[in-house]
Design a protein around this motif. Structure first.
Motif, PDB file in Angstrom:
ATOM      1  N   LEU B 238       0.838  -1.203   0.000  1.00  0.00           N
ATOM      2  CA  LEU B 238       0.000   0.000   0.000  1.00  0.00           C
ATOM      3  C   LEU B 238       0.878   1.261   0.000  1.00  0.00           C
ATOM      4  CD1 LEU B 238      -3.267   0.105   2.097  1.00  0.00           C
ATOM      5  CD2 LEU B 238      -2.227   2.123   1.121  1.00  0.00           C
ATOM      6  N   ILE B 239       1.932   1.225   0.790  1.00  0.00           N
ATOM      7  CA  ILE B 239       2.852   2.372   0.832  1.00  0.00           C
ATOM      8  C   ILE B 239       3.524   2.543  -0.533  1.00  0.00           C
ATOM      9  CG2 ILE B 239       5.031   3.192   1.815  1.00  0.00           C
ATOM     10  CD1 ILE B 239       4.174   1.647   4.424  1.00  0.00           C
ATOM     11  N   ALA B 240       4.014   1.439  -1.080  1.00  0.00           N
ATOM     12  CA  ALA B 240       4.779   1.526  -2.328  1.00  0.00           C
ATOM     13  C   ALA B 240       3.902   1.993  -3.486  1.00  0.00           C
ATOM     14  CB  ALA B 240       5.392   0.163  -2.654  1.00  0.00           C
ATOM     15  N   ASP B 262       7.083  -0.365  11.403  1.00  0.00           N
ATOM     16  CA  ASP B 262       6.300   0.429  12.358  1.00  0.00           C
ATOM     17  C   ASP B 262       6.141   1.861  11.833  1.00  0.00           C
ATOM     18  OD1 ASP B 262       8.783   1.552  12.624  1.00  0.00           O
ATOM     19  OD2 ASP B 262       9.143   0.722  14.622  1.00  0.00           O
ATOM     20  N   ASP B 263       5.601   2.731  12.669  1.00  0.00           N
ATOM     21  CA  ASP B 263       5.333   4.091  12.198  1.00  0.00           C
ATOM     22  C   ASP B 263       6.599   4.833  11.798  1.00  0.00           C
ATOM     23  OD1 ASP B 263       2.686   3.675  12.513  1.00  0.00           O
ATOM     24  OD2 ASP B 263       2.394   5.051  14.195  1.00  0.00           O
ATOM     25  N   ASP B 264       7.657   4.666  12.585  1.00  0.00           N
ATOM     26  CA  ASP B 264       8.905   5.358  12.243  1.00  0.00           C
ATOM     27  C   ASP B 264       9.433   4.875  10.899  1.00  0.00           C
ATOM     28  OD1 ASP B 264       8.845   6.880  14.462  1.00  0.00           O
ATOM     29  OD2 ASP B 264      10.263   5.663  15.628  1.00  0.00           O
ATOM     30  N   ALA B 265       9.407   3.552  10.748  1.00  0.00           N
ATOM     31  CA  ALA B 265       9.913   2.998   9.488  1.00  0.00           C
ATOM     32  C   ALA B 265       9.024   3.431   8.324  1.00  0.00           C
ATOM     33  CB  ALA B 265       9.967   1.476   9.572  1.00  0.00           C
ATOM     34  N   THR B 266       7.726   3.427   8.554  1.00  0.00           N
ATOM     35  CA  THR B 266       6.799   3.850   7.498  1.00  0.00           C
ATOM     36  C   THR B 266       7.099   5.281   7.073  1.00  0.00           C
ATOM     37  OG1 THR B 266       5.039   2.376   8.230  1.00  0.00           O
ATOM     38  CG2 THR B 266       4.369   4.303   6.960  1.00  0.00           C
ATOM     39  N   ALA B 267       7.250   6.158   8.061  1.00  0.00           N
ATOM     40  CA  ALA B 267       7.525   7.560   7.741  1.00  0.00           C
ATOM     41  C   ALA B 267       8.829   7.681   6.948  1.00  0.00           C
ATOM     42  CB  ALA B 267       7.603   8.377   9.024  1.00  0.00           C
ATOM     43  N   GLY B 268       9.827   6.929   7.363  1.00  0.00           N
ATOM     44  CA  GLY B 268      11.110   6.984   6.657  1.00  0.00           C
ATOM     45  C   GLY B 268      10.986   6.507   5.227  1.00  0.00           C
ATOM     46  N   HIS B 269      10.248   5.418   5.030  1.00  0.00           N
ATOM     47  CA  HIS B 269      10.077   4.900   3.670  1.00  0.00           C
ATOM     48  C   HIS B 269       9.290   5.885   2.803  1.00  0.00           C
ATOM     49  CE1 HIS B 269      11.987   1.029   4.013  1.00  0.00           C
ATOM     50  NE2 HIS B 269      11.278   0.708   5.087  1.00  0.00           N
ATOM     51  N   VAL B 270       8.268   6.474   3.370  1.00  0.00           N
ATOM     52  CA  VAL B 270       7.460   7.420   2.579  1.00  0.00           C
ATOM     53  C   VAL B 270       8.340   8.569   2.097  1.00  0.00           C
ATOM     54  CG1 VAL B 270       5.584   9.111   2.689  1.00  0.00           C
ATOM     55  CG2 VAL B 270       5.255   6.823   3.635  1.00  0.00           C
ATOM     56  N   ARG B 271       9.134   9.118   3.018  1.00  0.00           N
ATOM     57  CA  ARG B 271      10.004  10.245   2.629  1.00  0.00           C
ATOM     58  C   ARG B 271      11.039   9.799   1.600  1.00  0.00           C
ATOM     59  NH1 ARG B 271      11.245  11.327   8.546  1.00  0.00           N
ATOM     60  NH2 ARG B 271       9.185  11.886   9.313  1.00  0.00           N
ATOM     61  N   ARG B 272      11.585   8.628   1.836  1.00  0.00           N
ATOM     62  CA  ARG B 272      12.621   8.130   0.926  1.00  0.00           C
ATOM     63  C   ARG B 272      12.048   7.867  -0.467  1.00  0.00           C
ATOM     64  NH1 ARG B 272      13.862   3.271  -0.719  1.00  0.00           N
ATOM     65  NH2 ARG B 272      12.395   2.213   0.666  1.00  0.00           N
ATOM     66  N   LEU B 273      10.900   7.212  -0.502  1.00  0.00           N
ATOM     67  CA  LEU B 273      10.313   6.853  -1.797  1.00  0.00           C
ATOM     68  C   LEU B 273       9.904   8.092  -2.593  1.00  0.00           C
ATOM     69  CD1 LEU B 273       8.160   3.760  -0.736  1.00  0.00           C
ATOM     70  CD2 LEU B 273      10.248   3.731  -2.118  1.00  0.00           C
ATOM     71  N   ALA B 274       9.483   9.126  -1.874  1.00  0.00           N
ATOM     72  CA  ALA B 274       9.068  10.352  -2.578  1.00  0.00           C
ATOM     73  C   ALA B 274      10.224  10.967  -3.355  1.00  0.00           C
ATOM     74  CB  ALA B 274       8.506  11.353  -1.580  1.00  0.00           C
ATOM     75  N   GLU B 275      11.432  10.673  -2.944  1.00  0.00           N
ATOM     76  CA  GLU B 275      12.606  11.253  -3.604  1.00  0.00           C
ATOM     77  C   GLU B 275      13.132  10.393  -4.743  1.00  0.00           C
ATOM     78  OE1 GLU B 275      13.953  14.231  -3.066  1.00  0.00           O
ATOM     79  OE2 GLU B 275      12.257  14.585  -1.731  1.00  0.00           O
ATOM     80  N   GLN B 526      -8.738  14.865  -1.854  1.00  0.00           N
ATOM     81  CA  GLN B 526      -8.109  14.304  -3.059  1.00  0.00           C
ATOM     82  C   GLN B 526      -7.031  13.281  -2.687  1.00  0.00           C
ATOM     83  OE1 GLN B 526      -9.463  14.801  -5.815  1.00  0.00           O
ATOM     84  NE2 GLN B 526     -10.154  16.897  -6.126  1.00  0.00           N
ATOM     85  N   VAL B 527      -6.247  13.584  -1.670  1.00  0.00           N
ATOM     86  CA  VAL B 527      -5.209  12.622  -1.260  1.00  0.00           C
ATOM     87  C   VAL B 527      -5.864  11.353  -0.713  1.00  0.00           C
ATOM     88  CG1 VAL B 527      -3.242  12.230   0.272  1.00  0.00           C
ATOM     89  CG2 VAL B 527      -3.513  14.447  -0.833  1.00  0.00           C
ATOM     90  N   ALA B 528      -6.948  11.524   0.022  1.00  0.00           N
ATOM     91  CA  ALA B 528      -7.656  10.353   0.560  1.00  0.00           C
ATOM     92  C   ALA B 528      -8.186   9.473  -0.576  1.00  0.00           C
ATOM     93  CB  ALA B 528      -8.800  10.802   1.467  1.00  0.00           C
ATOM     94  N   ARG B 529      -8.701  10.111  -1.623  1.00  0.00           N
ATOM     95  CA  ARG B 529      -9.183   9.350  -2.783  1.00  0.00           C
ATOM     96  C   ARG B 529      -8.030   8.622  -3.475  1.00  0.00           C
ATOM     97  NH1 ARG B 529     -13.111  13.979  -5.572  1.00  0.00           N
ATOM     98  NH2 ARG B 529     -14.885  13.670  -4.201  1.00  0.00           N
ATOM     99  N   PHE B 530      -6.926   9.314  -3.585  1.00  0.00           N
ATOM    100  CA  PHE B 530      -5.765   8.745  -4.268  1.00  0.00           C
ATOM    101  C   PHE B 530      -5.252   7.511  -3.516  1.00  0.00           C
ATOM    102  CE2 PHE B 530      -1.162   8.799  -5.366  1.00  0.00           C
ATOM    103  CZ  PHE B 530      -1.264   8.780  -6.741  1.00  0.00           C
ATOM    104  N   ILE B 531      -5.227   7.596  -2.205  1.00  0.00           N
ATOM    105  CA  ILE B 531      -4.718   6.474  -1.411  1.00  0.00           C
ATOM    106  C   ILE B 531      -5.714   5.320  -1.388  1.00  0.00           C
ATOM    107  CG2 ILE B 531      -4.160   5.746   0.953  1.00  0.00           C
ATOM    108  CD1 ILE B 531      -2.846   8.486   1.365  1.00  0.00           C
ATOM    109  N   SER B 532      -6.990   5.640  -1.216  1.00  0.00           N
ATOM    110  CA  SER B 532      -7.986   4.581  -1.010  1.00  0.00           C
ATOM    111  C   SER B 532      -8.514   3.974  -2.298  1.00  0.00           C
ATOM    112  CB  SER B 532      -9.177   5.149  -0.228  1.00  0.00           C
ATOM    113  OG  SER B 532      -9.896   6.073  -1.035  1.00  0.00           O
TER     114      SER B 532
END
Lengths: 432, 576
Positions: B238-240, B262-275, B526-532
């Motif tokens: 879902l994150i990817a 976990d949440d920390d790892a999720t946040a890190g991956h989200v930031r990393r993947l965005a780049e 819009q972001v909620a629609r995009f994710i869901s």
């Protein structure tokens, strides 16, 4: 367009049909095996007299839109007095979604909550016949690219909520119909083809088993998607199995499309594929949607030179002021069907022609403007089914399109159908 | 930005001003029952449509029982773009997907309603065969040498391939049943595919057609019948797919495998993947679909379809301008206000004249301050050109521009009129008014809509937003006159955040729009629609409510991060 000879044909794989379908085949035995084309468009007309013929039933005068149909006047029946029932949701208040969603299903659409879209309320007549008579189908769309995932593009459905999306790219359509066949037809080539098909069948068999396991692994997920997926695999397997029953046949298939997305090129390519699919036995019933509901074609190829952005916005929306342009556009649309009728009539088949055993139904899902009333309806060919052509039928009482779909089913070989869609007792079109 | 606090429980429906405007009131929802005849082909006996006759197709947008708002588990067929990205990343070969099937009912092409029918399945099979053949030729000897040799593959070799390739293809470890089935498949192929190359080719084809490859599963493997969070593998997917439109990369897979997502790892991956390149492309896709500028890609590929373009190259330049601006604002630490107000524009030789600027030296986009009267994304020539005539340079299309703001930026929906023959109205005006063709597009539209109270009441809710940009033509060029007639971009009354107010032009409106609660709430939606993948569901409603306090001064990408940390995104209820 380059052409090459296609030298295989699949046997009608009666042995591969399920027992239920075999029985249905037996029931329909008294009817000849018909092929068919279902052609739907959003063309409509500016004024009714621009489409519907004048004069008498058997001595009619062709309308401006059908003025080029003189050469096939004896092969057609035009029906005046048919409407699409104005019931059910019309997302965001317009018929652009409802009309294509109901024209072949005769069932109210189901609106997608929050969206300007809908899903089909039931099977379209072509897919119903495919299931009932064991027919192989293909669904095509003439469109110049872009997404086509909206109900405006999708009149075909295999059941409630289950679209049968048309293929708009002729290259993909060609692949679906003719991929993997070697035109040289040497024994080695035939064997290589069969080997590939056997491997393909192994893949599909295995995927069927996996889908079943996948379903059992999941809890609480929507089942409709998996049902449709399962149905897709089953039909693909049947198709491969049919292809394995090869026998040499002489027919001509068009070469691959050159990739042009220009509407005239795609229109020609898709009709070429429809013709080849029917003559080569690759499909028994072809569905084709012409453009989509609200298409923005400019029609410069039809001699309409003063449309800036959209024939729909600038001509269809102004049918009075732009009447001549409207007729020119509509004539260009319908003339493709005329060409197809001529082509089938000129193709020998047994003791007659291809047209004798091919039933064509052409429908516009709009009448004037975006109205559902008095929609254009045309039948053509299909003399082997008993259809009396060369007529312009004016219904004494208005009827809904469910009667047209029922008539089509009767003529195609399902005479016991009492009605279709929301009115299962509507009966056929009187006097057809 | 505040972080998500799951103790917050805002009103489910969000702000009142987001209610549908009510222009159209003619929907009839009572006649959607299914009759007994005319249906065939699909067995729907266990779906809501077949079981209850209430017209619900059993998809993801159904009602949920009161007091239990976790949505049902979801199957999401990979979208056209997700499929292309995933095949490319999985196989490591160039792949272009020629088949379109995405669902875009949300306004984004990753909607959850897509289905796979016979034609699509067959086309995917043909594509899979072709790309598998290339993979076996180009990559297999490097990735799995034991399968590329002449000697028959050993069981260890096959096991290793299924474990490794299968893990990435299915985005989770293959089950024992998967492994046995695939080995059985290979065994059955030995006669038809006597050499390793063909065998590997069909094994890859087979795995590319697996439902475990084709679908994203969100919560379908939960035990029991109470709401619970999806497992780490589904969470990683879902994150990817949200952040990159593709399968998890090695680092994300590793976190899922070790149970450290976990949440920390999720946040890190989200930031990393965005780049990552995939992440940047995904955010551009989000912005392009949000602002409905997908026609720019068409202008790039088929400029001949747009006679208004001064040169064929201008189409590509406009598309690049949009991407460059969005990259400079939305990506990184850009806020919603930055996106709407930034005056850091970019031009090249093709687009500079559209702003009245001299062509810059060199190739590519050059930074430049926005000319007076323009700011933010709505002032870009590319955005203005996307919502205008494709042929006539002078035709700015106020309806399209008004709908962009009304529908996409304020999230208010407009229905088409009911019971009014708008075509007839337009036709009568054209016939009755002298010099109609000489009038400005605004003057023409005001005459056409002035057909009665119902027309006016509806049109005045959205068309004035479009009138604000009347002095930008179909290429986004500033203009003061339409022929001999002066253009008037002023609007006497316009509603924003529930208040009516007048604006002189787009430049006067945009700063207030940029800081409006309505825009911020719409971005959340819009972001909620995009994710869901849903336009209207319990999940989107909950996300809208819980992020109700998001403001335009917060970093846009952080909303993706915060939503992907929200437990509701991962919570599913198998008993739904």
């Amino acid at each position: 367009m380059k052409r090459r000879t296609f030298v295989f044909r699949s046997l009608k794989a009666a042995a591969l049909l399920t027992p239920v379908l075999s029985i249905r085949r037996a029931e329909a035995r008294e009817f000849p095996t018909m092929r068919g084309l279902v052609w739907v468009n959003s063309t409509g007309y500016p004024y009714a007299e621009d489409f519907f013929p004048g004069g008498d039933t058997n001595d009619f005068t062709l309308s401006p839109i059908l003025s080029d149909f003189e050469s096939v006047r004896d092969e057609i029946v035009v029906v005046d007095g048919v409407s699409i029932r104005g019931s059910g949701p019309a997302p965001r208040g317009n018929n652009h979604v409802r009309a294509p969603g109901k024209v072949l299903t005769a069932k109210d659409i189901v609106q997608v909550p929050g969206a300007e879209d809908g899903t089909p309320g039931g099977a379209s007549i072509d897919q119903w016949l495919a299931g009932e008579l064991g027919l192989q189908t293909i669904e095509l769309q003439v469109n110049n690219g872009g997404s086509n995932n909206h109900m405006r593009h999708r009149p075909f459905a295999s059941g409630p909520g289950a679209f049968k999306p048309p293929v708009d790219n002729p290259q993909n359509a060609w692949n679906l119909l003719f991929s993997g066949f070697d035109p040289t037809s040497t024994p080695e080539a035939i064997e290589a083809t069969k080997r590939r098909l056997r491997m393909r069948k192994s893949v599909l068999d295995d995927v069927t088993d996996e889908l079943s396991r996948f379903r059992s692994e999941l809890t609480g997920v929507e089942t409709l998607k998996l049902d449709i997926h399962e149905d897709a695999i089953r039909k693909a397997e049947e198709s491969v199995a049919r292809d394995l029953e090869l026998e040499p046949v002489s027919c001509t298939v068009p070469g691959q499309s050159d990739g042009s997305s220009a509407v005239p090129d795609r229109a020609q390519a898709q009709f070429d594929l429809a013709y080849a699919a029917l003559t080569c036995g690759r499909a028994d019933l072809v569905g084709m949607i012409w453009g989509y509901s609200g298409q923005h074609w400019r029609y410069e190829w039809a001699g309409v030179t003063n449309v800036a952005d959209s024939g729909h916005d600038e001509v269809h929306h102004l049918p009075g002021a732009r009447r001549e342009d409207y007729i020119r556009m509509a004539r260009w649309d319908w003339n493709h069907l005329r060409d197809f009728i001529e082509r089938l009539r000129d193709t020998p088949d047994g003791g007659g022609t291809m047209l004798d055993s091919t039933l064509i139904m052409g429908l516009s899902f709009f009448g004037v403007h975006h109205q559902l009333d008095r929609i254009p309806v045309m039948f053509a060919g299909g003399s082997a089914s008993g259809l009396q052509t060369g007529r312009a039928v004016r219904l004494a009482e208005p009827r809904f399109n469910d009667t047209v779909l029922t008539s089509f089913a009767h003529l195609m070989g399902a005479p016991s159908l009492t009605g279709f869609g929301d009115d299962t007792a509507c009966g056929p079109v009187p006097g057809l | 930005m505040r972080t998500y606090d799951h103790r917050l429980t805002g009103p489910l429906a969000g702000a009142l001003w987001l209610l549908v405007s009510g222009c159209y009131s003619g929907l009839t929802l009572s006649e959607t029952g299914f009759g007994s005849g005319g249906d065939s082909g699909i067995d729907i006996s266990d779906t809501a449509a077949g079981g209850t006759g209430d017209g619900d197709t059993g998809d993801d947008t159904g009602e949920t029982p009161e007091g239990n708002d976790a949505p049902a588990p979801l199957l999401r067929l990979l979208s056209t773009q997700e499929y292309e990205n995933t095949v490319t990343d999985l196989l490591g070969v160039e792949f272009s997907n020629d088949v379109l099937w995405s669902d875009s009912h949300t306004g984004f092409d990753n909607g959850a309603r897509a289905q796979i029918d016979e034609s699509l399945l067959t086309l995917l099979m043909l594509q899979s065969e072709a790309v598998a053949e290339r993979y076996v030729q180009e990559r297999l000897p490097l990735d799995y040498p034991c399968l590329a040799q002449v000697e028959p593959a050993t069981l260890d070799c096959l096991d290793g391939f299924i474990d490794s390739f299968g893990f990435r293809a299915y985005r989770r470890p293959p089950t024992d049943a998967d492994r046995q089935a695939l080995l059985g498949f290979v065994d059955g192929l030995q006669v038809e595919a006597p050499n390793n190359t063909e065998l590997a080719q069909f094994l890859v084809t087979r795995m590319l057609l697996s439902p475990k490859f084709l679908y994203r599963v969100e919560g379908g493997r939960l035990d029991g019948d109470t709401p619970a969070e999806v497992d780490d593998y589904d969470r990683a997917s879902l994150i990817a797919y949200t952040m990159t439109g593709s399968m998890p990369d090695a680092l994300l897979f590793a976190s899922a495998q070790t149970g450290e997502l976990d949440d920390d790892a999720t946040a890190g991956h989200v930031r990393r993947l965005a780049e990552t390149p995939r992440g940047r492309a995904q955010m551009l896709r989000f912005a392009s679909q949000w602002f409905r500028t997908t026609s720019l890609q068409h202008m790039r590929e088929l400029p001949s379809e747009y006679p208004k373009l001064p040169t064929p190259e201008a189409g590509a330049s406009l598309a690049t301008e949009f991407d460059t601006f969005v990259e400079s604002t939305l990506l990184g630490s850009g806020t919603l206000a930055d996106l709407m107000l930034s005056t850091n524009y970019f031009v090249d030789a093709q687009t500079a004249p559209l702003y009245g600027l001299p062509a810059p030296a060199g190739i590519g986009m050059t930074p430049t301050p926005a000319p007076a009267g323009r700011s933010g994304i709505l002032g870009l020539a590319s955005v203005l050109a996307s919502h205008a005539s494709g042929a006539l340079t002078h035709k700015d299309k106020p309806i399209a521009r008004g709908m962009l703001i009304k529908n996409q930026l304020l999230c208010e929906e407009i229905g088409l009129p009911s019971g009014i023959d708008i075509n007839q109205a337009a036709e009568e005006v054209q016939e009755d008014v002298p010099d109609f063709d000489l009038m400005t597009p605004r003057e023409q539209l005001e005459l056409i809509m002035n057909q009665g109270e119902q027309c006016i009441a509806c049109h005045e809710t959205f068309m004035p937003y479009g009138f604000l940009s009347s002095n930008f033509d179909a290429l986004g060029q500033y203009q003061t006159h339409f022929g001999e007639r002066a253009l008037d971009p002023s609007v006497a009354e316009l509603q924003l955040d529930g208040e009516w107010k007048g604006y002189a032009d787009l430049a006067a409106f945009v700063p207030e729009l940029a800081h409006s609660d309505q825009l911020a709430a719409c971005y959340v939606k819009q972001v909620a629609r995009f994710i869901s993948g849903s336009i209207e569901s319990d999940l989107t409603e909950r996300l809208e409510a819980d992020f109700e306090g998001f403001t335009s001064d917060e970093v846009m990408l952080e909303l993706f991060e915060q939503m992907l940390l929200h437990p509701a995104v991962y919570e599913r209820n198998p008993s739904q």
